[in-house]
Motif scaffolding. Structure first.
Motif, short mmCIF file in Angstrom:
data_model
loop_
_atom_site.label_atom_id
_atom_site.label_comp_id
_atom_site.label_asym_id
_atom_site.label_seq_id
_atom_site.Cartn_x
_atom_site.Cartn_y
_atom_site.Cartn_z
N TRP A 61 0.84 -1.20 0.00
CA TRP A 61 0.00 0.00 0.00
C TRP A 61 0.87 1.25 0.00
CZ3 TRP A 61 -4.54 -1.11 3.98
CH2 TRP A 61 -5.36 -2.10 3.43
N GLY A 62 0.51 2.21 -0.85
CA GLY A 62 1.28 3.44 -0.94
C GLY A 62 2.50 3.31 -1.86
N ARG A 63 2.78 2.09 -2.32
CA ARG A 63 3.93 1.89 -3.22
C ARG A 63 3.45 1.55 -4.63
NH1 ARG A 63 7.16 -2.55 0.12
NH2 ARG A 63 9.05 -1.92 -0.97
N ILE A 64 2.50 0.62 -4.72
CA ILE A 64 1.88 0.30 -6.01
C ILE A 64 0.39 0.04 -5.78
CG2 ILE A 64 3.82 -0.70 -7.30
CD1 ILE A 64 2.73 -3.49 -6.29
N PRO A 65 -0.43 0.30 -6.81
CA PRO A 65 -1.82 -0.11 -6.70
C PRO A 65 -1.90 -1.63 -6.79
CG PRO A 65 -1.40 0.89 -8.84
CD PRO A 65 -0.12 0.98 -8.06
N ILE A 66 -2.37 -2.27 -5.75
CA ILE A 66 -2.39 -3.73 -5.74
C ILE A 66 -3.82 -4.20 -5.50
CG2 ILE A 66 -1.79 -3.80 -3.28
CD1 ILE A 66 -0.28 -6.39 -3.84
N GLU A 67 -4.21 -5.26 -6.22
CA GLU A 67 -5.57 -5.78 -6.05
C GLU A 67 -5.64 -6.69 -4.83
OE1 GLU A 67 -8.29 -5.06 -8.02
OE2 GLU A 67 -6.98 -3.55 -8.90
N ASN A 178 17.62 0.26 -5.20
CA ASN A 178 18.03 0.47 -6.58
C ASN A 178 17.42 -0.57 -7.50
OD1 ASN A 178 19.56 2.77 -6.31
ND2 ASN A 178 21.38 1.63 -5.69
N VAL A 179 16.85 -1.58 -6.88
CA VAL A 179 16.19 -2.65 -7.63
C VAL A 179 15.04 -2.09 -8.48
CG1 VAL A 179 14.51 -3.30 -5.85
CG2 VAL A 179 15.38 -5.03 -7.41
N GLU A 180 14.63 -0.86 -8.15
CA GLU A 180 13.50 -0.28 -8.90
C GLU A 180 13.77 -0.15 -10.39
OE1 GLU A 180 13.65 4.48 -8.24
OE2 GLU A 180 13.55 3.28 -6.43
N VAL A 210 7.56 -4.63 -6.25
CA VAL A 210 7.16 -3.26 -6.55
C VAL A 210 7.77 -2.84 -7.89
CG1 VAL A 210 7.51 -0.85 -5.87
CG2 VAL A 210 6.76 -2.53 -4.17
N ALA A 211 9.05 -3.16 -8.07
CA ALA A 211 9.74 -2.79 -9.32
C ALA A 211 9.12 -3.49 -10.52
CB ALA A 211 11.22 -3.14 -9.21
N ALA A 212 8.85 -4.78 -10.37
CA ALA A 212 8.27 -5.55 -11.48
C ALA A 212 6.86 -5.02 -11.78
CB ALA A 212 8.22 -7.03 -11.13
N ALA A 219 1.60 -0.55 -18.92
CA ALA A 219 0.67 -0.93 -19.98
C ALA A 219 -0.74 -0.43 -19.63
CB ALA A 219 0.67 -2.44 -20.16
N VAL A 220 -1.63 -0.46 -20.62
CA VAL A 220 -2.96 0.12 -20.46
C VAL A 220 -3.88 -0.82 -19.67
CG1 VAL A 220 -5.00 0.97 -21.72
CG2 VAL A 220 -2.69 1.34 -22.65
N ASN A 221 -4.56 -0.27 -18.68
CA ASN A 221 -5.61 -1.00 -17.96
C ASN A 221 -5.12 -2.36 -17.42
OD1 ASN A 221 -8.16 -1.53 -16.93
ND2 ASN A 221 -8.87 -2.50 -18.82
N VAL A 222 -4.10 -2.28 -16.59
CA VAL A 222 -3.53 -3.49 -16.00
C VAL A 222 -3.85 -3.52 -14.51
CG1 VAL A 222 -1.38 -4.70 -15.43
CG2 VAL A 222 -1.64 -3.59 -17.64
N LYS A 223 -4.24 -4.69 -14.03
CA LYS A 223 -4.38 -4.90 -12.60
C LYS A 223 -3.29 -5.87 -12.17
CE LYS A 223 -9.41 -4.44 -12.36
NZ LYS A 223 -10.64 -5.25 -12.22
N VAL A 224 -2.75 -5.66 -10.96
CA VAL A 224 -1.67 -6.52 -10.48
C VAL A 224 -2.02 -7.09 -9.11
CG1 VAL A 224 0.75 -6.61 -9.73
CG2 VAL A 224 0.14 -5.34 -11.81
N SER A 225 -1.84 -8.40 -8.97
CA SER A 225 -1.93 -9.07 -7.68
C SER A 225 -0.63 -9.84 -7.48
CB SER A 225 -3.14 -10.02 -7.65
OG SER A 225 -4.34 -9.27 -7.67
N VAL A 226 -0.38 -10.28 -6.24
CA VAL A 226 0.89 -10.96 -5.97
C VAL A 226 0.68 -12.27 -5.22
CG1 VAL A 226 2.20 -8.80 -5.94
CG2 VAL A 226 1.35 -9.74 -3.79
N LEU A 227 1.57 -13.21 -5.50
CA LEU A 227 1.56 -14.51 -4.81
C LEU A 227 2.99 -14.99 -4.63
CD1 LEU A 227 0.13 -17.13 -3.78
CD2 LEU A 227 0.16 -17.93 -6.15
N SER A 228 3.30 -15.48 -3.43
CA SER A 228 4.61 -16.09 -3.20
C SER A 228 4.43 -17.35 -2.36
CB SER A 228 5.55 -15.13 -2.49
OG SER A 228 5.10 -14.91 -1.17
N LEU A 229 5.46 -18.18 -2.34
CA LEU A 229 5.42 -19.33 -1.43
C LEU A 229 5.67 -18.84 -0.01
CD1 LEU A 229 7.46 -22.04 -3.37
CD2 LEU A 229 4.98 -21.86 -3.15
N GLY A 230 6.78 -18.10 0.18
CA GLY A 230 7.14 -17.65 1.51
C GLY A 230 6.96 -16.15 1.70
N PHE A 231 6.62 -15.76 2.91
CA PHE A 231 6.51 -14.34 3.25
C PHE A 231 7.27 -14.11 4.56
CE2 PHE A 231 3.64 -10.87 5.22
CZ PHE A 231 4.45 -9.86 4.77
#
Ligand SMILES: [Zn+2]
Length: 237
Positions: A61-67, A178-180, A210-212, A219-231
């Motif tokens: 939150w506050g870094r990228i719009p995430i679904e 700098n990974v951004e 965040v960088a990815a 791109a136009v009209n893109v929604k992004v969600s995230v999934l990982s094995l470990g957190f």
């Protein structure tokens, strides 16, 4: 999608017994990667039940719009889960990623986590690193998720720019954010109008995702969600 156990599978199991990646115990013919006991003891996040608001999603939150977002389990250094991820990443066992991908997808699908997701985007490795390792663990995880859900994998839309240096230097580099500049969007038309699920093996600071995501969101009209094995939630230790 459970597959029937073939005579061949039983024969292979007898001739070449497989072992649990966590405890080393022998796997039964129906078990994959980890035994039922270790699987039961994985510190699951349960985030797929509150996929739009949980500690992982709040990291962005506050870094990228995430679904929405989820991770399979909490990652702690020097623990069963760190060993599992180590074997996936450095142990020369790409099949662990594909199988864990299927396991996590089957569980999260029960909560409707994949509803609305139109494509899976594994976080790319730099070309040289992928060549050294022989595979990209995030691609393997995505393949497993795809096999279970039928959602296609887009593994050629992002490119990771090569970074020369040791792992320690890289960690420092990532921490410095700098990974951004580490990714480049290769095909914006392919991701336009898509709801993309970015997939990584482990999320710590979130800087890589965040960088990815920032590249994909060009791109136009893109929604992004995230999934990982470990957190690696530093507040849950
Ligand atoms: Zn075990």
């Amino acid at each position: 999608m459970k597959q029937p156990i073939s005579v061949l599978a039983r024969l292979i199991d007898t001739l070449a017994p497989r072992s649990c990646t966590i405890c080393g115990g022998r796997l039964t013919v129906t078990e994959e990667v980890v035994c039922a006991c270790c699987n039961h003891n994985l510190p699951r996040t349960g985030y797929s039940k509150t996929a739009y608001d949980n500690r992982l999603v709040r990291l962005f939150w506050g870094r990228i719009p995430i679904e929405k977002g989820s991770a399979f389990f909490f990652y702690k250094p020097r623990s069963a889960t760190s060993n599992l991820l180590y074997q996936l990443k450095y142990g020369g066992h790409p099949e662990i990623g594909e199988r864990l991908g299927r396991i996590v997808a089957a569980e999260l699908a029960q909560d409707g986590f994949f509803d609305g997701i139109t494509a899976l985007v594994p976080v790319p490795l730099a070309r040289q690193r992928e060549q050294e390792r022989g595979y990209n663990q995030s691609v393997e995880i995505a393949r497993g998720v795809s096999a279970e859900t039928g959602i296609p994998v887009f593994d050629n839309v992002l490119k990771r720019i090569t970074f020369h240096g040791s792992q320690t230097q890289k960690d420092r580099w990532e921490r410095s954010e700098n990974v951004e500049k580490a990714f480049r969007l290769l095909d914006s038309s392919a991701v336009s109008n898509q709801h993309l699920l970015l997939i990584d093996d482990v999320i710590t600071s979130g800087a890589t995702l965040v960088a990815a995501a920032n590249e994909l969101l060009k791109a136009v009209n893109v929604k992004v969600s995230v999934l990982s094995l470990g957190f690696a939630d530093n507040d849950v230790t």
